[in-house]
Design a protein around this motif. Sequence first.
Motif, PDB file in Angstrom:
ATOM      1  N   ASP A 254       8.728   1.765  11.441  1.00 14.83           N
ATOM      2  CA  ASP A 254       9.041  -0.017  12.049  1.00 14.83           C
ATOM      3  C   ASP A 254       9.617  -0.053  13.480  1.00 14.83           C
ATOM      4  OD1 ASP A 254       7.256  -0.578  10.160  1.00 14.83           O
ATOM      5  OD2 ASP A 254       8.769  -1.817   9.159  1.00 14.83           O
TER       6      ASP A 254
ATOM      7  N   SER B  82       8.558  -3.294  -7.002  1.00 15.10           N
ATOM      8  CA  SER B  82       7.799  -3.584  -6.345  1.00 15.10           C
ATOM      9  C   SER B  82       7.492  -2.386  -6.159  1.00 15.10           C
ATOM     10  CB  SER B  82       7.477  -4.480  -5.190  1.00 15.10           C
ATOM     11  OG  SER B  82       8.680  -4.366  -4.727  1.00 15.10           O
TER      12      SER B  82
ATOM     13  N   PRO C  18       7.561  -0.719  -2.979  1.00 12.59           N
ATOM     14  CA  PRO C  18       8.558  -0.996  -1.761  1.00 12.59           C
ATOM     15  C   PRO C  18       9.899  -0.883  -3.245  1.00 12.59           C
ATOM     16  CG  PRO C  18       7.062  -2.569  -1.312  1.00 12.59           C
ATOM     17  CD  PRO C  18       7.154  -2.435  -3.040  1.00 12.59           C
TER      18      PRO C  18
ATOM     19  N   ASP D  21      14.807  -4.991  -6.510  1.00 11.51           N
ATOM     20  CA  ASP D  21      14.326  -3.920  -6.547  1.00 11.51           C
ATOM     21  C   ASP D  21      15.836  -2.822  -5.764  1.00 11.51           C
ATOM     22  OD1 ASP D  21      11.326  -4.363  -6.359  1.00 11.51           O
ATOM     23  OD2 ASP D  21      11.066  -5.825  -4.635  1.00 11.51           O
TER      24      ASP D  21
ATOM     25  N   THR E  81      15.593  -4.943   2.428  1.00 11.84           N
ATOM     26  CA  THR E  81      15.761  -5.537   3.474  1.00 11.84           C
ATOM     27  C   THR E  81      13.981  -5.440   4.237  1.00 11.84           C
ATOM     28  OG1 THR E  81      15.461  -3.972   4.773  1.00 11.84           O
ATOM     29  CG2 THR E  81      17.307  -5.315   4.411  1.00 11.84           C
ATOM     30  N   ARG E  82      12.780  -4.453   2.847  1.00  9.82           N
ATOM     31  CA  ARG E  82      11.536  -3.814   3.744  1.00  9.82           C
ATOM     32  C   ARG E  82      10.807  -5.371   2.923  1.00  9.82           C
ATOM     33  NH1 ARG E  82      10.731  -1.666   6.842  1.00  9.82           N
ATOM     34  NH2 ARG E  82       9.306  -1.522   6.146  1.00  9.82           N
ATOM     35  N   PRO E  83       9.807  -6.113   3.284  1.00  9.92           N
ATOM     36  CA  PRO E  83       8.628  -7.146   3.415  1.00  9.92           C
ATOM     37  C   PRO E  83       8.380  -6.893   1.662  1.00  9.92           C
ATOM     38  CG  PRO E  83       8.161  -6.109   5.293  1.00  9.92           C
ATOM     39  CD  PRO E  83       8.787  -4.889   4.726  1.00  9.92           C
ATOM     40  N   GLY E  84       8.526  -8.319   0.896  1.00  9.04           N
ATOM     41  CA  GLY E  84       7.800  -7.512  -0.723  1.00  9.04           C
ATOM     42  C   GLY E  84       8.609  -7.169  -1.222  1.00  9.04           C
ATOM     43  N   THR E  85      10.140  -7.526  -1.155  1.00 14.48           N
ATOM     44  CA  THR E  85      10.999  -7.207  -2.033  1.00 14.48           C
ATOM     45  C   THR E  85      12.276  -7.975  -2.563  1.00 14.48           C
ATOM     46  OG1 THR E  85      12.653  -5.519  -0.457  1.00 14.48           O
ATOM     47  CG2 THR E  85      10.827  -4.640  -1.888  1.00 14.48           C
TER      48      THR E  85
END
Length: 184
Positions: free
Chosen positions: A78, A63, A65, A151, A143-147
């Motif tokens: 963040d 993705s 990210p 990734d 740990t990022r959203p959407g991964t």
Amino acid sequence: MASPTQAPRAAPQRSSGTARTVGPGEARPTLIPRPFAVLSAIVGAGVLVALAELFSLLLPGTSAPASPFVAVGGAFIDMVPAAVKDLVISLFGTADKLVLFLCMGAVYALLAAGIGLLGRRSRLLAVLALAGLGLLAALVVITRPGTGLVDAVPTLLGTLGGTAVLHRMLGLARSAAAGSAEYS
């Protein structure tokens, strides 16, 4: 001529590049000159990021990210208090992300320089330190959203490439330093 009580000084001998003889039974590690050690680590760290960024674009199933720079930058943003974010945006406007990436690059180069200084004495510790940075970046990516786990693959591949380059460059620099010390 050596006196009867004084042992003759040993002549330098060609070695594997890890030590040079300075006297009877004395061995001193061959240190890589600082500029070469630092340059080796900065190049290795640059290869790590370049390969990771390239693979994050080319590998199917990853993705957006998955880019380690984007993931680490996002994680940093963040963690920063809202007041600091607002201040940076008011100071730099739409260039705030550019400033963030430039600062990240500067910090990364300083960390790489430190790894290079570590590599003057121990190639293994320098390679492990760079690998640790790569693994930390891979952890941030997943740990990022959407991964997902896939990734992390680009960053792990970049870490393999960067550590291999660092290992090779430090080895060449150590051999060159040992060779020049023997003939000086």
